[in-house]
Design a protein around this motif. Structure first.
Motif, PDB file in Angstrom:
ATOM      1  N   UNK A  55       0.757  -1.137  -0.005  1.00  0.00           N
ATOM      2  CA  UNK A  55       0.081  -0.015  -0.087  1.00  0.00           C
ATOM      3  C   UNK A  55       0.870   1.134  -0.245  1.00  0.00           C
ATOM      4  N   UNK A  56       2.262   0.987   0.279  1.00  0.00           N
ATOM      5  CA  UNK A  56       3.132   2.326   0.274  1.00  0.00           C
ATOM      6  C   UNK A  56       3.860   2.955  -0.852  1.00  0.00           C
ATOM      7  N   UNK A  57       3.478   2.492  -1.980  1.00  0.00           N
ATOM      8  CA  UNK A  57       4.210   2.780  -3.276  1.00  0.00           C
ATOM      9  C   UNK A  57       3.920   4.454  -3.357  1.00  0.00           C
ATOM     10  N   UNK A  63       3.112   8.774  -6.439  1.00  0.00           N
ATOM     11  CA  UNK A  63       1.898   8.609  -7.176  1.00  0.00           C
ATOM     12  C   UNK A  63       1.020   7.534  -6.473  1.00  0.00           C
ATOM     13  N   UNK A  64      -0.335   7.922  -6.444  1.00  0.00           N
ATOM     14  CA  UNK A  64      -1.474   7.097  -5.505  1.00  0.00           C
ATOM     15  C   UNK A  64      -1.531   5.898  -6.526  1.00  0.00           C
ATOM     16  N   UNK A  65      -1.276   4.737  -5.897  1.00  0.00           N
ATOM     17  CA  UNK A  65      -1.638   3.369  -6.916  1.00  0.00           C
ATOM     18  C   UNK A  65      -2.667   2.572  -6.247  1.00  0.00           C
ATOM     19  N   UNK A  67      -3.491  -0.723  -5.383  1.00  0.00           N
ATOM     20  CA  UNK A  67      -2.932  -2.137  -5.417  1.00  0.00           C
ATOM     21  C   UNK A  67      -3.735  -3.285  -6.272  1.00  0.00           C
ATOM     22  N   UNK A  68      -4.833  -2.979  -6.702  1.00  0.00           N
ATOM     23  CA  UNK A  68      -5.486  -4.093  -7.464  1.00  0.00           C
ATOM     24  C   UNK A  68      -5.245  -4.048  -8.957  1.00  0.00           C
ATOM     25  N   UNK A  69      -4.697  -2.873  -9.179  1.00  0.00           N
ATOM     26  CA  UNK A  69      -4.219  -2.713 -10.472  1.00  0.00           C
ATOM     27  C   UNK A  69      -2.952  -2.831 -10.958  1.00  0.00           C
ATOM     28  N   UNK A  70      -2.032  -3.446  -9.812  1.00  0.00           N
ATOM     29  CA  UNK A  70      -0.729  -3.577 -10.361  1.00  0.00           C
ATOM     30  C   UNK A  70      -0.098  -4.961  -9.575  1.00  0.00           C
ATOM     31  N   UNK A  71       0.600  -5.700 -10.237  1.00  0.00           N
ATOM     32  CA  UNK A  71       1.223  -6.577  -9.557  1.00  0.00           C
ATOM     33  C   UNK A  71       2.628  -6.238  -8.773  1.00  0.00           C
ATOM     34  N   UNK A  72       3.160  -6.846  -7.936  1.00  0.00           N
ATOM     35  CA  UNK A  72       4.498  -6.310  -7.253  1.00  0.00           C
ATOM     36  C   UNK A  72       5.660  -7.546  -7.451  1.00  0.00           C
ATOM     37  N   UNK A  73       6.738  -7.235  -7.727  1.00  0.00           N
ATOM     38  CA  UNK A  73       7.413  -8.420  -7.904  1.00  0.00           C
ATOM     39  C   UNK A  73       9.002  -8.150  -7.327  1.00  0.00           C
ATOM     40  N   UNK A  74       9.644  -8.792  -6.334  1.00  0.00           N
ATOM     41  CA  UNK A  74      10.852  -8.174  -5.977  1.00  0.00           C
ATOM     42  C   UNK A  74      12.137  -9.068  -6.647  1.00  0.00           C
ATOM     43  N   UNK A  88      17.574  -6.149  -4.896  1.00  0.00           N
ATOM     44  CA  UNK A  88      18.022  -5.171  -5.672  1.00  0.00           C
ATOM     45  C   UNK A  88      17.108  -4.001  -6.458  1.00  0.00           C
ATOM     46  N   UNK A  89      15.928  -4.675  -6.506  1.00  0.00           N
ATOM     47  CA  UNK A  89      14.807  -3.873  -7.293  1.00  0.00           C
ATOM     48  C   UNK A  89      13.494  -4.441  -6.786  1.00  0.00           C
ATOM     49  N   UNK A  90      12.435  -3.468  -6.582  1.00  0.00           N
ATOM     50  CA  UNK A  90      11.000  -3.712  -6.452  1.00  0.00           C
ATOM     51  C   UNK A  90      10.399  -3.355  -7.675  1.00  0.00           C
ATOM     52  N   UNK A  91       9.434  -4.099  -8.093  1.00  0.00           N
ATOM     53  CA  UNK A  91       8.701  -3.844  -9.302  1.00  0.00           C
ATOM     54  C   UNK A  91       7.224  -3.612  -9.237  1.00  0.00           C
ATOM     55  N   UNK A  92       6.503  -2.736  -9.716  1.00  0.00           N
ATOM     56  CA  UNK A  92       5.166  -2.552  -9.760  1.00  0.00           C
ATOM     57  C   UNK A  92       4.751  -2.603 -11.092  1.00  0.00           C
ATOM     58  N   UNK A  93       4.145  -3.519 -11.529  1.00  0.00           N
ATOM     59  CA  UNK A  93       3.571  -3.634 -12.978  1.00  0.00           C
ATOM     60  C   UNK A  93       2.099  -3.711 -13.316  1.00  0.00           C
ATOM     61  N   UNK A  94       1.734  -2.792 -14.119  1.00  0.00           N
ATOM     62  CA  UNK A  94       0.243  -2.774 -14.481  1.00  0.00           C
ATOM     63  C   UNK A  94      -0.446  -4.111 -14.794  1.00  0.00           C
ATOM     64  N   UNK A  95      -1.406  -4.266 -14.460  1.00  0.00           N
ATOM     65  CA  UNK A  95      -2.291  -5.450 -14.960  1.00  0.00           C
ATOM     66  C   UNK A  95      -2.789  -5.390 -16.484  1.00  0.00           C
TER      67      UNK A  95
END
Length: 108
Positions: A55-57, A63-65, A67-74, A88-95
């Motif tokens: 929830x803290x992206x 930008x307010x995100x 969480x249901x619209x994005x997947x998160x990958x570490x 090394x990286x945290x990704x937020x990827x749109x569905x």
């Protein structure tokens, strides 16, 4: 009005997208020491994990995100307890397949 239903990325697809972006961009975004660590350790301890979207992206990217619209990958390294202790990286990827937006927070 049409019901706007987004097909969510399955974890394997999200992981593939994140890893491809990571390999493409890591050289420009990680410290040289992190790149050396990744290259030396990833085969043994590397992990690419699909995690629950945080929830803290907003604090990370400003930008307010939804969480249901994005997947998160570490992407990182795991320790003996199988916990990711180096990220090394945290990704937020749109569905949204038609508009595949993503955000990356790189290790500092």
């Amino acid at each position: 009005m049409a019901d706007h239903q987004v097909t969510k990325l399955d974890p394997d697809t999200a992981i593939d997208i994140a890893y491809d972006i990571f390999l493409e961009m890591a050289g420009e975004n990680l410290e040289p020491a992190d790149i050396v660590l990744f290259n030396l350790e990833f085969e043994q301890r590397g992990a690419v994990e699909f995690v629950e979207t945080a929830e803290d992206w907003e604090q990370e990217i400003g930008v307010l995100v939804d969480p249901n619209e994005y997947a998160e990958v570490w992407i990182g390294l795991v320790n003996e307890q199988d916990e990711m202790d180096t990220i090394f990286a945290k990704f937020l990827i749109s569905h949204q397949e038609s508009d595949r937006e993503y955000h990356v927070v790189w290790a500092k």
